[in-house]
Design a protein around this motif. Structure first.
Motif, PDB file in Angstrom:
ATOM      1  N   LYS A  56       0.927  -1.357   0.008  1.00 16.72           N
ATOM      2  CA  LYS A  56       0.054  -0.017   0.049  1.00 16.72           C
ATOM      3  C   LYS A  56       0.801   1.210   0.035  1.00 16.72           C
ATOM      4  O   LYS A  56       0.607   2.321  -0.865  1.00 16.72           O
ATOM      5  N   ARG A  60       1.144   4.181  -2.824  1.00 19.01           N
ATOM      6  CA  ARG A  60       0.956   5.656  -2.250  1.00 19.01           C
ATOM      7  C   ARG A  60       2.240   6.457  -2.967  1.00 19.01           C
ATOM      8  O   ARG A  60       1.916   7.437  -3.542  1.00 19.01           O
ATOM      9  N   SER A  90      -5.507   3.613  -5.138  1.00 19.54           N
ATOM     10  CA  SER A  90      -4.193   4.717  -4.627  1.00 19.54           C
ATOM     11  C   SER A  90      -4.451   5.805  -5.774  1.00 19.54           C
ATOM     12  O   SER A  90      -4.546   5.498  -6.907  1.00 19.54           O
TER      13      SER A  90
END
Lengths: 597, 124
Positions: A56, A60, A90
């Motif tokens: 994640k 990002r 994202s």
């Protein structure tokens, strides 16, 4: 890591750049500078992306950095879901434009055939979504209008880049998308390259994340396994510690018990070395168990003493239980008579690992035995001289040459004479038995002919047989045996005298001898007397054990005859026993080893 | 049975008496008496008996020592000696025989049987 060939595998539908045709030298210089910048930037981005292992976080960072570098209005990562729909997971977007993050895209927006194109490596750079040559369907244009999209660049994020398999087998995981929202944008090579490179990085990160996830799963399973192993190990350690403590306690108890006993207790291994000794060794020999541990028997006991032990030790190590007597020297140089028992220690496979040695002090017993033997010998001996006088005096009186006695007087004289004779026999028997038992006399064995022994015994008993009107019968046999003839004749006469005593007049007493194949000579004395109850057949060989206690008085026995016979036969390595049928008679048998058998 | 002269050497008076009575009653031999080894040797030297009955167990000088002393004197060396003993083991009897005695009579004996036993032992 495989690097794909973008020019071959990807197609673009971008229009040619307007800068590409003017000022080639300056442009070349500019291009070089750009490329250097690009490499630098790319390295920076890659580093930033790589700083995290969290997927994640990587996504990002990617969108943020791409947005910053391309000066794009929106950069997003779109994940294709298994059911054909998709979602922006994202996003980096300028605040003035709407967010697409977490919005689910319906399947129609991104049909399967498009997905397959992207899976094949398609890159789409659209400078103006509203241009007629952009080739976007109306419904898509309508959809993207919601988000103010004017230009867009789409590169696929593929799964399976880490493998060496061909691109066609790659699976489309998602898309990396850049938007310009204020106006159309002509995408340049640098932008395309960057997006492609970063999509690759995401692919790698994805693969790593999946690997990591898988690794974490494995680690978790392994950790659980290790914890379980650890737990059982700890339990085992606790169990072992408890078992060890119990063993120590039990050993301590054993040591306390063995140390409290006034006998030598030891364990000797198969190399004749001590492996356990109790405290008595220190008390007796002045050598502590610690000093003795590991020493061999000869060094502990000395050569002389060891020579007396050796055959017994060897026998124990062959697996036999051994008991013998020995004389040892204590720490104060005093001699000590001991009784020694060796008990072999066999392992599961019945192999001798060593033996337990028990040694007890029998000095007191020996001293008492010696005193008893001496006492019996002295008393018996001292009785003989007065008995000679008494016996002879009575016989002389009985001749009547010193004056005639009345009938009653003669009867009294006969009683005195009979009793004296019995007393003489008793003294003789007691002395015989004591001498044989004490080991004071050794059997002096010589080669003898059996028939000679038989004749000697029969002749000796003939007067008694005549007196009882009993017939003595025998069948001589010509065999030679190695015996002490005096003692064997004594045994035979004892047995014949018993047979005569218990036979009625005119009966026959048989003396027979057979030579057996099993290296034995069997002697048998058979009578047809009253017989012996079966429960007495054993006990009659014990001293003063007659079938009927009145027998000794009636028959003039001493109660020691059979005991002496047994001792004599045992000293010749033979056996003696009795068989009988009440009312029909008895047979006394004994065996002797054959000569040179 | 020809008349013989027997010397009995024994410290026990009762033995001396029964031996004397028994022998004289059966055989009418003359019996000489000595109560110790020393006395026995002296009597033997002086009287030259036909046989000496010698007790083995005597205080001071025992039968064996007495026998050896008798053997030392040429005058008495040829006189047959029969031991009277309470010890009757084979080994002991062999030990006595090895010394060269003519016989061993075991106590307790019946003195009436003595002339017969002596006659057999010495082949008289």
């Amino acid at each position: 890591m495989s690097k794909r060939k973008r020019s071959d595998s990807r197609q673009t539908n971008q229009q040619p750049s307007p800068k590409s045709s003017s000022k080639p030298s300056l442009q070349e210089h500019d291009e070089l500078w750009r490329q250097r910048q690009w490499v630098k930037l790319f390295a920076e981005v890659t580093l930033k992306i790589r700083q995290s292992l969290q997927f994640k976080e990587i996504l990002r960072t990617t969108v943020t950095e791409v947005q910053r570098l391309l000066q794009a209005d929106r950069v997003l990562i779109y994940q294709v879901l298994p059911n054909g729909t998709g979602r922006a997971i994202s996003e980096a977007v300028l605040p003035e434009y709407p967010q697409i993050l977490d919005l689910e895209f319906p399947e129609e927006v991104f049909p399967t055939e498009y997905q397959q194109l992207y899976a094949g490596g398609r890159v789409r750079a659209i400078a103006d979504v509203h241009a007629t040559d952009a080739g976007l369907s109306d419904c898509l244009v309508e959809f993207i209008n919601q988000f103010d999209i004017k230009a867009k660049l789409i590169v696929p994020i593929l799964q399976g880049l880490n493998s060496h398999e061909s691109a066609t087998q790659n699976q489309l995981w998602g898309l990396l998308i850049a938007h310009h929202c204020d106006r159309p944008h002509q995408w340049v090579d640098f932008e395309l390259e960057l997006m492609q490179q970063l999509a690759d990085q995401i692919s790698i990160a994805l693969a790593q994340a999946q690997l990591l996830e898988h690794l974490e799963e494995i680690v978790e399973v392994r950790t659980a396994e290790l914890q379980e192993v650890n737990r059982s190990l700890q339990q085992e350690i606790i169990d072992r510690m408890q078992a060890e403590a119990a063993l120590r306690r039990s050993e301590e108890q054993l040591r306390l018990i063995t140390n409290a006993l006034p006998v030598l207790i030891a364990y000797v291994d198969d190399r004749q070395c001590y492996r356990f000794n109790n405290k008595a060794y220190e008390d007796w020999l002045g050598k502590s168990p610690v000093d003795i541990y590991g020493s061999d028997l000869q060094s502990v006991w000395g050569t002389d003493c060891y020579q007396r032990m050796q055959t017994h030790v060897e026998s124990a190590l062959l697996g036999h239980i051994v008991t013998y007597e020995n004389e040892i020297t204590l720490k104060d140089s005093l001699p000590c008579c001991v009784n020694v028992t060796y008990i072999p220690h066999l392992d599961d496979r019945k192999e001798v690992k060593g033996f337990f040695a028990l040694t007890s002090d029998i000095s007191d017993r020996k001293a008492i035995e010696r005193m008893k033997d001496e006492f019996i010998a002295v008393v018996s001996h001292e009785l003989r001289t007065p008995l000679t006088s008494l016996h002879s005096a009575l016989k002389i009186l009985a001749t009547g040459r010193l004056g005639t006695l009345s009938i009653d007087g003669q009867q009294m004289l006969e009683i005195a004479d009979d009793s004296t004779e019995r007393l003489v026999r008793l003294v003789n028997n007691v002395l015989d038995l004591q001498r044989i038992e004490s080991g004071e006399v050794k059997m002096e064995k010589q080669v003898c002919n059996v028939s000679a022994l038989m004749i000697q015994a029969i002749e000796a008993m003939q007067p008694m047989a005549q007196q009882h009107e009993v017939v003595l019968a025998m069948k001589p046999i010509d065999i030679e045996i190695l015996v002490d003839s005096d003692y064997i004749v004594q045994a035979l006469t004892n047995l014949i005298s018993n047979a005569i005593k218990f036979s009625s007049p005119d009966r026959t007493v048989w003396l027979t001898v057979e030579s057996h194949k099993n290296a034995e000579v069997l002697f048998q004395i058979r009578d047809r007397g009253q017989g012996i109850p079966s429960d007495k057949l054993e006990s009659i060989f014990e001293r003063f054990q007659q079938v009927d206690s009145s027998d000794s008085r009636r028959k003039g026995g001493t109660g020691l005859g059979l005991t002496i016979c047994r001792k004599i036969i045992e000293q010749h390595e033979g056996r003696i026993w009795a068989e009988s049928t009440l009312g029909k008679g008895s047979t006394f048998s004994f065996t002797l080893p054959r000569l040179n058998a | 049975m020809p008349a013989k002269r027997v010397l009995i050497v024994d410290d026990e008076e009762s033995i001396q008496t029964v031996v004397q009575f028994g022998i004289q009653m059966v055989a009418d031999w003359s019996v000489l008496i000595a109560s110790s080894g020393t006395q026995g040797i002296a009597t033997a030297l002086a009287e030259r008996p036909d046989v000496i009955l010698l007790d083995v167990m005597m205080p001071d000088m025992d039968g064996i020592a007495t026998f050896k002393a008798l053997q030392m004197h040429p005058e008495t060396a040829e006189i047959p000696v029969i031991f009277l003993t309470a010890k009757a083991q084979t080994s002991e009897r062999r030990q006595f025989n090895d010394l060269g005695v003519s016989g061993v009579i075991t106590k307790p004996f019946n003195s009436l049987d003595l002339p017969d036993q002596i006659t057999k032992m010495l082949d008289w």
